[in-house]
Scaffold this motif. Structure first.
Motif, short mmCIF file in Angstrom:
data_model
loop_
_atom_site.label_atom_id
_atom_site.label_comp_id
_atom_site.label_asym_id
_atom_site.label_seq_id
_atom_site.Cartn_x
_atom_site.Cartn_y
_atom_site.Cartn_z
N LEU A 102 -4.72 2.46 -3.30
CA LEU A 102 -4.62 1.38 -2.30
C LEU A 102 -5.36 0.12 -2.75
O LEU A 102 -5.58 -0.78 -1.94
CB LEU A 102 -5.17 1.86 -0.95
CG LEU A 102 -4.51 3.10 -0.35
CD1 LEU A 102 -5.24 3.52 0.92
CD2 LEU A 102 -3.04 2.84 -0.05
N ARG A 103 -5.74 0.06 -4.00
CA ARG A 103 -6.59 -1.03 -4.47
C ARG A 103 -5.97 -2.40 -4.23
O ARG A 103 -6.67 -3.38 -3.98
CB ARG A 103 -6.87 -0.87 -5.97
CG ARG A 103 -7.96 -1.81 -6.47
CD ARG A 103 -8.19 -1.65 -7.98
NE ARG A 103 -9.32 -2.44 -8.42
CZ ARG A 103 -9.29 -3.75 -8.60
NH1 ARG A 103 -8.17 -4.43 -8.40
NH2 ARG A 103 -10.37 -4.39 -9.01
N ARG A 104 -4.65 -2.49 -4.24
CA ARG A 104 -3.99 -3.80 -4.06
C ARG A 104 -4.25 -4.38 -2.68
O ARG A 104 -4.05 -5.58 -2.47
CB ARG A 104 -2.49 -3.66 -4.30
CG ARG A 104 -1.75 -2.77 -3.30
CD ARG A 104 -0.32 -2.56 -3.73
NE ARG A 104 0.46 -1.74 -2.82
CZ ARG A 104 0.45 -0.41 -2.83
NH1 ARG A 104 -0.32 0.25 -3.70
NH2 ARG A 104 1.20 0.29 -1.97
N TYR A 105 -4.67 -3.55 -1.73
CA TYR A 105 -4.95 -4.04 -0.37
C TYR A 105 -6.42 -4.42 -0.18
O TYR A 105 -6.80 -4.88 0.90
CB TYR A 105 -4.58 -2.98 0.66
CG TYR A 105 -3.13 -2.57 0.61
CD1 TYR A 105 -2.11 -3.49 0.84
CD2 TYR A 105 -2.77 -1.25 0.31
CE1 TYR A 105 -0.78 -3.11 0.80
CE2 TYR A 105 -1.44 -0.87 0.27
CZ TYR A 105 -0.45 -1.80 0.50
OH TYR A 105 0.87 -1.43 0.45
N ARG A 106 -7.24 -4.20 -1.22
CA ARG A 106 -8.67 -4.44 -1.06
C ARG A 106 -9.01 -5.92 -1.09
O ARG A 106 -8.56 -6.66 -1.95
CB ARG A 106 -9.44 -3.74 -2.18
CG ARG A 106 -10.97 -3.80 -2.01
CD ARG A 106 -11.68 -3.29 -3.25
NE ARG A 106 -11.55 -4.22 -4.38
CZ ARG A 106 -11.97 -3.96 -5.61
NH1 ARG A 106 -12.52 -2.78 -5.88
NH2 ARG A 106 -11.82 -4.86 -6.57
N LYS A 107 -9.79 -6.33 -0.11
CA LYS A 107 -10.41 -7.64 -0.10
C LYS A 107 -11.90 -7.44 -0.29
O LYS A 107 -12.43 -6.34 -0.06
CB LYS A 107 -10.14 -8.37 1.23
CG LYS A 107 -8.66 -8.57 1.54
CD LYS A 107 -8.00 -9.51 0.57
CE LYS A 107 -6.56 -9.79 0.96
NZ LYS A 107 -5.88 -10.70 0.01
N ILE A 108 -12.59 -8.50 -0.69
CA ILE A 108 -14.02 -8.38 -0.97
C ILE A 108 -14.82 -9.30 -0.06
O ILE A 108 -14.46 -10.46 0.14
CB ILE A 108 -14.31 -8.70 -2.45
CG1 ILE A 108 -13.68 -7.63 -3.35
CG2 ILE A 108 -15.81 -8.77 -2.71
CD1 ILE A 108 -13.85 -7.89 -4.83
#
Length: 442
Positions: A102-108
């Motif tokens: 799901l990394r593509r949905y990660r925001k920082i």
């Protein structure tokens, strides 16, 4: 439903599908039996931990060291036996704490943090967390489609992003004041526009809103009374609440959140405690051995973000202290209440010209470079000069260059009014276990 409300939900339905249904469900949840909410929270914990163990490298290793297995969730007290997650874990295992599928949905999200340790956390950018603020704002008669005023640290944004944001909220007007640096000209211009717009909500950092109120109070400026003044990011002292309430003629609401887990809890108009968003976060208060303290006693805060499978945070120690309130709130909402959280410390600096440098801004000095230092403390001395003590995480030439750039940026923002020194140290002093990372000498 008014035209403005209909337009609001139409646009948000495209931006965040399901937001309207979620919002209506949260309003209903606020008065459901607490036992039902607790059962649903326990089920959410199980789903989160099971997926974290199966899908997230960090948790497979973190729990594997203790021998924990998914089958152990059938045992009583299983969740409280899970090892905690620390800020050091975030720093050392950031990528491993991300669900690779799901990394593509990660925001920082980054912040200097209440403990002076720069923190970088991930979150699921698909989740519309704003619905939790909308739920409690309804208690004050404030709606998300109303005109609002904000006193925040304003991030840099492209012309396109500003246009998209304005289009999303139109016809609502959002008045903003940059809280990083506030002087007479910027505050005066903001209050003039504020009185013209007459927003239903004024929202911002405790220190910045206090400065705004003090400015109006000292000069006898009459200001519009919103339905609510909503403050966050630092403890709200009684004297601050009284000043803000007197100047703005409105109830003052305290909100608790962090960069790692946002929208944890907020006050209702009763102002006796902060209602926890139990659908979103599980909160624990524990002692030095990470055992639950009795209700009513203060303990370390542990947070679990129940909805985030992209960057799970499970039993995360954020450095604050708090406690459960024993009595239910008189407002009738069944969401459990915590007392005002201790440990978030913020002071403001005053430059010779009278410009105020808000403590909330100073927490962000290392936001874009959280890997440079292990901790920091910013002090304004009696002669108005500023010292940034930091524990270096790297001794490379690149690190020195980046630190020099941060120092130059700070000097530029304060117009080089006073000397600024960056001094490496081996350790930082603590105040009763809590680092006061922004200090103004008196």
């Amino acid at each position: 439903m008014t035209c403005r409300e209909s337009l609001f939900w139409l646009k948000w339905g495209m931006f965040a599908p399901g937001a309207w249904g979620r919002f209506r469900g949260l309003l209903a949840n606020a008065r459901r039996p607490l036992e039902e909410l607790v059962r649903e929270q326990e089920a959410a914990k199980r789903r989160l931990v099971e997926r974290a163990v199966r899908e997230v490298p960090f948790y497979r290793e973190h729990y594997g060291k203790t021998g924990f297995e998914i089958g152990d969730m059938g045992q009583e007290g299983w969740f409280e036996r899970l090892p905690i997650v620390t800020k050091a874990d975030l720093r050392a295992h950031f990528e491993a704490m991300t669900n690779p599928a799901l990394r593509r949905y990660r925001k920082i999200s980054t912040t200097g943090g209440s403990t002076g340790t720069p923190t970088k956390a991930g979150y699921d950018g698909r989740i519309c967390e704003a619905v939790y603020s909308w739920r409690l704002q309804e208690a004050y008669g404030v709606h998300p489609w109303d005109d609002h005023a904000y006193v925040w640290r304003l991030p840099r944004a492209s012309r396109l992003s500003r246009f998209v944001n304005a289009a999303l909220w139109w016809p609502s007007r959002h008045l903003k004041l940059d809280a990083s640096f506030m002087d007479e000209a910027s505050i005066g211009a903001f209050l003039k526009r504020y009185n013209q717009v007459r927003p239903t909500l004024l929202q911002g950092y405790v220190g910045a809103i206090t400065q705004l109120a003090q400015f109006a109070f000292d000069r006898g400026v009459k200001v519009w009374s919103p339905k609510c003044v909503w403050v966050t990011s630092a403890p709200l002292a009684a004297v601050q609440r009284a000043l803000i309430g007197e100047v703005f003629g409105a109830p003052v609401c305290d909100q608790y959140g962090s960069c790692e887990v946002r929208w944890i809890a907020q006050q209702c108009p009763e102002a006796k405690g902060l209602h926890v968003n139990v659908e979103h976060v599980a909160i624990e208060f524990v002692d030095a051995q990470n055992r639950a303290v009795p209700r009513g006693e203060y303990g370390k805060v542990l947070l679990t973000n129940l909805e985030d499978f992209v960057f799970p945070l499970i039993r995360y120690e954020n450095g604050d202290r708090g406690r459960w309130l024993a009595e239910p709130c008189a407002c009738g909402r069944t969401l459990p209440c915590i007392d005002a959280v201790k440990g978030r410390v913020s002071e403001s600096f005053v430059l010779p010209s009278g410009m105020v440098v808000n403590g909330e801004f100073l927490t962000t000095l290392f936001d874009n470079d959280p890997d440079l230092v292990h901790g920091f403390r910013v002090t304004q001395h009696k002669d108005a000069s500023i010292t940034v003590n930091y524990i270096p995480a790297k001794e490379t030439e690149e690190a020195k260059t980046r630190l020099a750039a941060i120092q130059t940026a700070l000097e530029t923002r304060i117009n080089r009014e006073v000397p600024v020194r960056f001094v490496p140290v081996a350790e930082l002093p603590h105040d009763r276990g809590k680092l006061r990372f922004v200090v103004r000498e008196q």
